[in-house]
Design a protein around this motif. Structure first.
Motif: not given
Lengths: 591, 78
Positions: A401, A404, A486, A511
């Motif tokens: 994350y 991200e 990921s 995501r």
């Protein structure tokens, strides 16, 4: 006002007649999923049913519960006409007491060797003859040893022998964890004690040995598995700071003045609480802050306080500002791409709790208890974050994350979305699922709610079975880009039916959305299957849920033709000759 | 009042409407009154009225009138 109270706690305080009344009312309300559970038992355990219904219905799951005939476990497994086989359950719960397994149990000098090997054979047989998730119990050690107060032979009395059986059961479950789950009766007996568990009256009258406290906790353990299987696990923990992560107000008391020292009260309570937060982080739960503070004060504690276990690197997102918390929550949900029912919020301030609970009823709101010594157990005791497995992806999730967040920063520098996507150097690894990927694939089917065309939940055992079948295709998608890996974040399951290929499941973790990976993934899988199967036509389905509106027109966008549309969903078809794979140049496909 | 309380408990235990619990209620008039629900009935009466039935009483209470008699033995008049 009290906020979240688990159904376990609520059932605990209800008289039996009121519990039954509550269950019959809940049964009239809607549920968003269903589960079939079959008990095979050598004991009267029907008393668990109202508790199990209560816990499942409270989680929005409608349970269908059946009990095999009393003390006919083997017969039910072997008999092709038993309900176990003609209406296969999602879960089989074995409820066994030692008194029935071995009539010699409780005699002086009893040994467990025969029972251990019989249990292992029984478990093997059950795994072989069913596809369900299997739950087995440990045994309650005797409350009185046969040697009395003197002359204990600690290595070989009945207590030691039961401990040995239980170790064998636990080891079996651990070694077969894709199929087996544990109902730890020994632990429940420890929690409630002999008085809370054992109903000797109905044991001797009706072979029903358990009191309602025991039955409630047993049902709760089963329901926790059901909820994890049905994708009810919470995914993100959002924390206030002052008087939640530490005692006191850092803006007023300063770094030295707050209570977080593990050597003194109440700092030790907050320190222990932080330890449970880190445990959840290790299990893959996202940690976020939502706090009214000056952000530099908060960072000073996390970066510099010697007893703060929680550090900046554990956080996936934060809103440290003076805005109202409901607004902050909506922003967090958008940033993390999670539904509101994925969040648990902990705050000490009843007004803030009330505000979030009222504005966002799907958020699970917990208040720091007034009895502060109860605080360290708050997060773990109710199983809110239970998943059936903890995979490698879980442990890395927070880092993913953070990558991200960097991607989003990078995106702002580009003029067009394609230009940005090209800069990411996206690599999609797509191949038929391998046995090593089974656990993660099952977990994704259980947890993915938004980009999920059919929301079919599968246990590990079912995915493993699909892999072994010629007429099933299971594909995994793993994505990397220049910011990182990921992990395994996409699954497609297809079933061959003569010349027709049916897309049973297609799901992507939220995501990795927004990069057209779903298009590439779908077409790649279909192309591989067309070669392998020689099918002439594809069928796809969209089954609506509260969560998956974003994919309601997915098959339309992919060029499929709508065949049937009804309340329950949409069915599509696409002749293989009409399928055109789009040209997406910024994604490299690997096997 | 107390009589209604008893009938309400029985209705909940047997999963029927309270109007289905007549003054002659027994396993003959209530289909759901099986041995499993009888155990629940015993437990629920003990919870509701704060009493503990003797072993004999747990077997005796096989109708609404008999339950009233047994509750009376515990000093609860309906």
């Amino acid at each position: 006002m009290t906020f979240f109270v688990s159904s376990h706690t609520r059932a605990f305080s209800l008289p039996l007649s009121e519990l039954l009344d509550a269950v019959s009312k809940m049964e009239k309300e809607g549920a968003d999923s269903a589960v079939r559970i079959c008990f095979l038992r050598n004991v009267t355990v029907e008393g668990v049913e109202p508790f199990l219904k209560f816990h499942c219905l409270a989680a929005g799951i409608r349970p269908g519960i059946i009990f095999g005939n009393y003390d006919m476990v083997l017969q039910e497994i072997m008999d092709a006409n038993s309900p176990l086989h003609h209406n296969p359950p999602d879960m089989v719960v074995l409820s066994l007491v030692m008194e029935q397994l071995d009539p010699g149990y409780h005699s002086f000098g009893w040994r467990a060797d025969r029972v251990i090997s019989e249990l292992e054979s029984l478990f093997d047989l059950l795994a072989d003859r069913t596809n369900a998730l299997l739950m087995v119990n440990t045994f309650i050690p005797p409350f009185d040893g046969e040697f009395g107060v003197t002359g204990h032979d600690w290595s070989a009395d009945t207590f030691a022998e039961i401990t040995r059986v239980n170790r064998a059961v636990r080891e079996y479950v651990a070694a077969h964890r894709s199929r087996f789950m544990l109902a730890d009766w020994e632990r429940i007996a420890r929690l409630h004690g002999e008085d809370g568990c054992m109903d000797y009256r109905f044991w001797y009258m009706s072979k029903a040995p358990f009191k309602k406290q025991f039955l409630n906790s047993y049902a709760w353990d089963i329901a926790r598995i059901v909820k994890a299987l049905k994708g009810k696990a919470k995914k993100c923990l959002v924390l206030d700071c002052d008087n939640t992560l530490w005692g006191g107000v850092v803006g007023e008391d300063g770094l030295q003045g707050i209570a977080l020292d593990r050597n003194s009260y109440p700092g030790n309570v907050f320190h222990e609480f932080q330890r449970t937060v880190l445990t959840l982080h290790e299990r893959g739960v996202l940690i976020a802050l939502c706090s009214k503070n000056n952000d530099e004060d908060v960072w000073e504690v996390l970066d510099r306080h010697p007893h703060s276990l929680l550090k900046r690197e554990h956080l996936s997102a934060w809103r440290i500002n003076w805005n109202d918390k409901a607004t902050n929550f909506r922003e967090l949900a958008e940033e993390l791409n999670l539904g509101m029912d994925s969040f648990v919020f902990v705050d000490d301030n009843p007004t803030e709790c009330e505000l979030v609970a009222t504005a966002l009823p799907d958020v699970t709101v917990m208040r720091v208890p007034d009895k502060l010594y109860l605080y360290p157990r708050l997060l773990l005791k109710d199983g809110l974050f239970d998943t059936l497995t903890v995979s490698g992806e879980d442990r890395q999730r927070a880092r993913m994350y953070q990558a991200e967040a960097q991607r989003k920063d990078a995106a702002r520098q580009y003029d067009s979305i394609d230009q940005y996507l090209s800069s990411l150097a996206l690599v999609a690894t797509i191949h038929p699922a391998t046995p090593r990927e089974v656990a993660r694939i099952a977990q994704l089917t259980q947890k993915t709610n938004q980009f999920n065309l059919t929301t079919r939940r599968y246990a590990e055992g079912e995915i493993a079975r699909f892999l072994s079948r010629e007429d099933h295709g299971v594909f995994s998608l793993t994505v990397t880009d220049k910011f990182g890996d990921s992990g395994l974040t996409g699954v497609l399951i297809a079933v061959r039916d003569g010349s027709v290929g049916r897309i049973d499941s297609l799901l992507l973790s939220c995501r990795i959305l927004g990069r057209n990976l779903e298009t590439v993934f779908l077409h790649r899988c279909l192309a591989l299957l067309e070669t392998a199967w020689g099918v002439k036509e594809w069928r796809g389905e969209y089954l609506p849920t509260r969560k998956n509106r974003q994919v309601e027109d997915f098959f339309d966008r992919m060029g499929f033709d709508l065949m049937v549309e009804s309340e329950s969903g949409k069915t599509y078809q696409l002749p293989v000759v009409q399928r055109v794979a789009p040209d997406i140049t910024y994604i490299t496909i690997e096997e | 009042m107390e009589a209604n309380r008893l009938k309400l408990v029985m209705a909940r235990i047997f999963g029927v409407d309270v109007s289905a619990i007549g003054d002659d209620a027994s396993p003959d008039t209530i289909e759901n009154w099986d041995s499993l629900r009888h155990m629940n009935l015993v437990l629920a009466l003990e919870e509701e009225f704060g009493i503990e039935l003797t072993d004999d009483q747990t077997v005796e209470i096989m109708s609404y009138p008999l339950i009233k008699i047994v509750l009376g033995e515990h000093g609860i008049e309906l």
